[in-house]
Scaffold this motif. Structure first.
Motif, short mmCIF file in Angstrom:
data_model
loop_
_atom_site.label_atom_id
_atom_site.label_comp_id
_atom_site.label_asym_id
_atom_site.label_seq_id
_atom_site.Cartn_x
_atom_site.Cartn_y
_atom_site.Cartn_z
N PHE A 222 13.19 33.41 39.29
CA PHE A 222 13.16 34.76 39.86
C PHE A 222 11.69 35.15 40.01
O PHE A 222 10.86 34.78 39.19
N TRP A 223 11.42 35.93 41.06
CA TRP A 223 10.04 36.27 41.37
C TRP A 223 9.87 37.78 41.44
O TRP A 223 10.77 38.50 41.87
N ASN B 133 14.62 35.10 47.22
CA ASN B 133 13.33 35.56 46.69
C ASN B 133 12.61 36.52 47.62
O ASN B 133 11.38 36.59 47.63
N THR C 44 13.77 41.95 44.58
CA THR C 44 14.08 41.81 43.16
C THR C 44 15.40 42.48 42.82
O THR C 44 15.90 43.34 43.57
N SER D 113 6.54 34.20 38.86
CA SER D 113 7.85 33.96 38.26
C SER D 113 8.04 34.86 37.04
O SER D 113 7.09 35.17 36.32
#
Length: 593
Positions: free
Chosen positions: A512-513, A579, A582, A490
């Motif tokens: 968000f990853w 996910n 990005t 994360s």
């Protein structure tokens, strides 16, 4: 025991037990009375119904149960490995995070490591060597002890992790310095007092330093999953870069004196003219490396420092994607699957170089292929061979061009025609005429998006009413890198990233990853790529707009969106919401105003 094919990461995987260096040297794996299937059921990783189904299929296929469970998608490869480790009492090695010690790896040759499917991990303080294996059998453990002839502690890892660790540890480029030194020494001798004698000596042969360097570069590129190799002469050096998952990475710097020799060697391999150094040339190389059949497309171009060479690598052992595996959302996939089953008309895949157009064309073709259809392709080059499809290779030296080949295909009673690429007005006109005369045509076109592809046809001089009547759909596409599932964590996006995300229509989310980098993604945080698609359907309203005089790009795009087209940027944001990738990757790969 073979564990099966590769699979994705499973959350909550066990990690190696602490204090391994305090354990005694390994003994043969203990025999557990509970079969692995029942063991997985007890762990909750498998249901009794799925186990019963797999056991029935095992009797029919005679496959190992673990392999079959993975093929059916009932468990993940690492799940099976973790269960076996617990069942047999063998510590589990996490080769995603743990990098094998070079000193330990040096105790076993690469050929033996690949043959046995094992990798030395580290030498402990007590001198015992930790070795990760993929097949926990007594015979393999005995072979490891015999080959290494020293105290060994056995760890268990999945076959995929073992293979990747071997590729990352035994680098093909590890001996390049010696080859460069040998080349430099020979060059010095040729310019020295014995130059006349040295000039008479042969420079070829499989053991020549330049030959070895080129082989090392190609082998390492294949192991690193590179799609392209860029060999670029500069003032004092030769820069070598690999394109991995769409991004270029610096790999190596060679002496500038090697530039012409490397270019000549590659041109010899590609049956090209080694004397001509000013004009661009194209060639093709067929190789077998690490047991895999490889096709390489070679392109050269003269620069102010010498010839730049780009190699496009095609691994023929990799399976072809199916239409449902390309990354289209369900609604887009269903609409596109109906479109490519049309009896006639033209479907265009549009995008820049390297956006996956050919992969989409092949997946579309295999989706509708059957004994009742006569499918013929004309390609440059033929990248994959389909036994049930007629494929024509472009050969301009022999007079076989896209336009000429397409004319000949029309006399072969085709149901579907695949044109690898529309490059010129003549090919475009013949393709349009083919679609208008009852054939279904698939083709690719270089354009920034779906609407721009229609403008490309108009720019080629094709009348607007012919474009409107022949084209039934245009697919705009890009490829974006997937966040590595083995090392994603994360993170908080920057203010600029969040501004772009919100402007592009991203929904509010708190997590968000991003990939922090691991052994399996070459420390990039990304592994593999996924397609981003927009499908423009040419409806009656769109035809009227195309035929209208000088329709604007914005008007056509606005109508397409009103009629259901999901634009590229919106689809890319969906992948961030899920996910898959990005925000930074979307900004890098998909630029739309």
């Amino acid at each position: 025991m073979r564990l099966g094919r590769s699979a994705a990461k499973v959350s909550g995987d066990p990690t190696p037990e602490p204090g391994l260096e305090d354990r005694p040297a390994s003994r043969p794996p203990r025999v557990h009375s509970t079969p692995i299937g029942e063991f997985l059921v007890r762990q909750g990783a498998l249901s009794t119904g799925h186990l019963a189904e797999a056991l029935l299929q095992q009797k029919a296929s005679d496959n190992l149960l673990g392999t079959l469970l993975i093929e059916l998608g009932l468990i993940e490869e690492r799940q099976l490995t973790a269960a076996l480790a617990e069942q047999l009492g063998i510590p589990l090695a996490d080769l995603r995070r743990v990098t094998p010690d070079p000193a330990a790896a040096a105790l076993l040759s690469e050929s033996v490591a690949r043959k046995l499917g094992v990798i030395p991990v580290r030498i402990n303080q007590d001198g015992v060597l930790d070795v990760a294996i993929a097949e926990p059998s007594n015979s393999l453990v005995a072979q490891v002890h015999e080959v290494l002839a020293r105290p060994v502690r056995i760890l268990l890892a999945s076959p995929t992790e073992i293979r990747r660790a071997i590729d990352n540890t035994y680098r093909a480029l590890s001996g390049v310095e010696q080859q460069v030194a040998a080349f430099t020494a020979v060059q010095g001798e040729r310019r020295g007092p014995n130059a006349a004698h040295m000039a008479a000596l042969p420079v070829g042969g499989h053991d020549a330093p330049v030959v070895q360097v080129v082989n090392m570069l190609i082998t390492q590129a294949l192991r690193d999953r590179a799609s392209d190799v860029h060999i670029e002469p500069q003032d004092e050096r030769v820069r070598v870069r690999f394109r991995i998952d769409g991004a270029l990475h610096d790999v190596l710097a060679l002496p500038g004196s090697m530039a012409s020799a490397i270019a000549s060697r590659i041109k010899i391999m590609g049956s090209m003219n080694i004397v001509e150094r000013r004009r661009p040339q194209d060639g093709q190389i067929a190789l077998t490396l690490d047991g895999r059949a490889i096709d390489i497309r070679v392109a050269t171009a003269g620069t102010i420092w010498g010839e730049k060479v780009v190699l496009r690598l095609l691994d023929k052992s990799r399976p072809l994607y199916k239409l449902q595996d390309l990354g289209m959302p369900a609604h887009t996939h269903d609409a596109y699957a109906r479109i490519i089953r049309s009896p006639y008309g033209m479907v265009i895949c549009a995008g820049p170089t390297g956006s996956g157009k050919t992969t989409t064309l092949y997946a579309s073709m295999t989706e509708v292929n059957g004994p009742e259809r006569n499918i013929t392709t004309i390609e440059d080059p033929v990248e994959y061979v389909f036994p049930s499809i007629n494929q024509i290779q472009i050969n301009e030296a022999a007079g076989i061009t896209f336009a000429g080949g397409l004319r000949s295909i029309l006399r072969q009673d085709p149901d579907m025609i695949l044109v690898g690429e529309i490059r010129d007005p003549e090919t475009a006109r013949i393709a349009v005429q083919s679609a208008l005369t009852g054939h279904f045509v698939l083709s690719s076109l270089h354009a920034t998006d779906a609407v721009s592809a229609l403008y490309r046809f108009l720019d080629m001089g094709i009348e607007s009413f012919l474009v409107a009547s022949s084209v039934i759909a245009v697919v705009g596409q890009r490829l974006v890198r997937r966040t590595c599932s083995d090392c994603k964590v994360s993170y908080t996006p920057s203010a600029e990233e969040m501004a772009f995300f919100e402007q592009a229509g991203g929904r509010h989310k708190s997590d968000f990853w991003i990939g922090e980098g691991c052994n399996f993604c070459s420390r990039t945080g990304y592994a593999d790529r996924v397609g981003v698609y927009e499908v423009l359907r040419v409806t009656e309203e769109m035809r009227e707009l195309i035929v209208a005089k000088n329709p604007s790009h914005d008007d056509m795009r606005r109508l397409a969106i009103d009629q259901g087209m999901q634009p590229l940027r919106k689809e890319a944001v969906r992948l961030v919401n899920e996910n898959v990738t990005t925000i930074a990757e979307i900004v890098r790969s998909i630029y739309t105003v």
